[in-house]
Write a protein that holds these residues in place. Structure first.
Motif, PDB file in Angstrom:
ATOM      1  N   MET A   1      -8.634  13.687  10.263  1.00 53.03           N
ATOM      2  CA  MET A   1      -8.777  12.553  11.137  1.00 53.03           C
ATOM      3  C   MET A   1      -8.970  11.247  10.373  1.00 53.03           C
ATOM      4  N   SER A   2      -9.621  11.312   9.239  1.00 50.36           N
ATOM      5  CA  SER A   2      -9.842  10.070   8.495  1.00 50.36           C
ATOM      6  C   SER A   2      -8.644   9.775   7.605  1.00 50.36           C
ATOM      7  N   ILE A   3      -8.596   8.549   7.126  1.00 47.49           N
ATOM      8  CA  ILE A   3      -7.488   8.160   6.264  1.00 47.49           C
ATOM      9  C   ILE A   3      -7.889   8.387   4.808  1.00 47.49           C
ATOM     10  N   SER A   4      -6.911   8.575   3.939  1.00 43.25           N
ATOM     11  CA  SER A   4      -7.196   8.872   2.535  1.00 43.25           C
ATOM     12  C   SER A   4      -7.658   7.616   1.795  1.00 43.25           C
ATOM     13  N   ARG A   5      -8.299   7.829   0.674  1.00 45.59           N
ATOM     14  CA  ARG A   5      -8.787   6.706  -0.134  1.00 45.59           C
ATOM     15  C   ARG A   5      -7.641   5.855  -0.660  1.00 45.59           C
ATOM     16  N   GLU A   6      -6.563   6.518  -1.056  1.00 45.61           N
ATOM     17  CA  GLU A   6      -5.420   5.790  -1.599  1.00 45.61           C
ATOM     18  C   GLU A   6      -4.794   4.880  -0.538  1.00 45.61           C
ATOM     19  N   PHE A   7      -4.663   5.413   0.673  1.00 48.87           N
ATOM     20  CA  PHE A   7      -4.088   4.623   1.754  1.00 48.87           C
ATOM     21  C   PHE A   7      -5.007   3.451   2.108  1.00 48.87           C
ATOM     22  N   LYS A   8      -6.303   3.706   2.070  1.00 47.03           N
ATOM     23  CA  LYS A   8      -7.274   2.650   2.354  1.00 47.03           C
ATOM     24  C   LYS A   8      -7.207   1.551   1.295  1.00 47.03           C
ATOM     25  N   LYS A   9      -7.091   1.936   0.025  1.00 48.67           N
ATOM     26  CA  LYS A   9      -6.950   0.951  -1.049  1.00 48.67           C
ATOM     27  C   LYS A   9      -5.672   0.147  -0.898  1.00 48.67           C
ATOM     28  N   GLN A  10      -4.615   0.833  -0.475  1.00 43.84           N
ATOM     29  CA  GLN A  10      -3.341   0.154  -0.260  1.00 43.84           C
ATOM     30  C   GLN A  10      -3.467  -0.888   0.852  1.00 43.84           C
ATOM     31  N   LEU A  11      -4.149  -0.539   1.940  1.00 43.87           N
ATOM     32  CA  LEU A  11      -4.355  -1.492   3.034  1.00 43.87           C
ATOM     33  C   LEU A  11      -5.197  -2.678   2.581  1.00 43.87           C
ATOM     34  N   ILE A  12      -6.231  -2.409   1.801  1.00 45.94           N
ATOM     35  CA  ILE A  12      -7.092  -3.490   1.312  1.00 45.94           C
ATOM     36  C   ILE A  12      -6.306  -4.430   0.417  1.00 45.94           C
ATOM     37  N   THR A  13      -5.482  -3.868  -0.461  1.00 45.17           N
ATOM     38  CA  THR A  13      -4.668  -4.698  -1.345  1.00 45.17           C
ATOM     39  C   THR A  13      -3.657  -5.519  -0.562  1.00 45.17           C
ATOM     40  N   GLN A  14      -3.044  -4.904   0.437  1.00 43.15           N
ATOM     41  CA  GLN A  14      -2.010  -5.590   1.213  1.00 43.15           C
ATOM     42  C   GLN A  14      -2.589  -6.709   2.074  1.00 43.15           C
ATOM     43  N   TYR A  15      -3.691  -6.459   2.752  1.00 43.18           N
ATOM     44  CA  TYR A  15      -4.230  -7.438   3.693  1.00 43.18           C
ATOM     45  C   TYR A  15      -5.378  -8.273   3.131  1.00 43.18           C
TER      46      TYR A  15
END
Length: 89
Positions: A1-15
């Motif tokens: 259900m939760s999102i992965s750390r890598e995907f979260k880092k990618q979102l933080i970098t993008q936005y």
């Protein structure tokens, strides 16, 4: 259900601009949107999981508060973010 750390880092970098800017409103909204989408998929297959529904409602309300803050302070960033995340039709 939760999102992965890598995907979260990618979102933080993008936005957020860089990997360390986790506090920006845009990155917080993007992360909440990804989490909401993940929980929504889970609830579609497990419709009696009431604790997950409660968590979903909490995350939706938190995102709504952040979006309201963004409308008041930076309408252009709000419009851009809504378009990128495809939140409104």
């Amino acid at each position: 259900m939760s999102i992965s750390r890598e995907f979260k880092k990618q979102l933080i970098t993008q936005y957020g601009g860089n990997e360390k800017n986790t506090g920006s409103i845009a990155s917080q909204i993007a992360i909440l949107t990804a989490e909401i989408n993940a929980i929504t998929l889970h609830i579609k297959s497990n419709h009696k999981d009431y604790s997950s529904k409660r968590g979903l409602y909490t995350k939706v309300q938190q995102r709504r508060k952040l979006l309201n803050y963004l409308i008041k302070n930076d309408i252009e960033q709000y419009r851009k973010l809504i378009k990128e995340l495809n939140l409104r039709n």
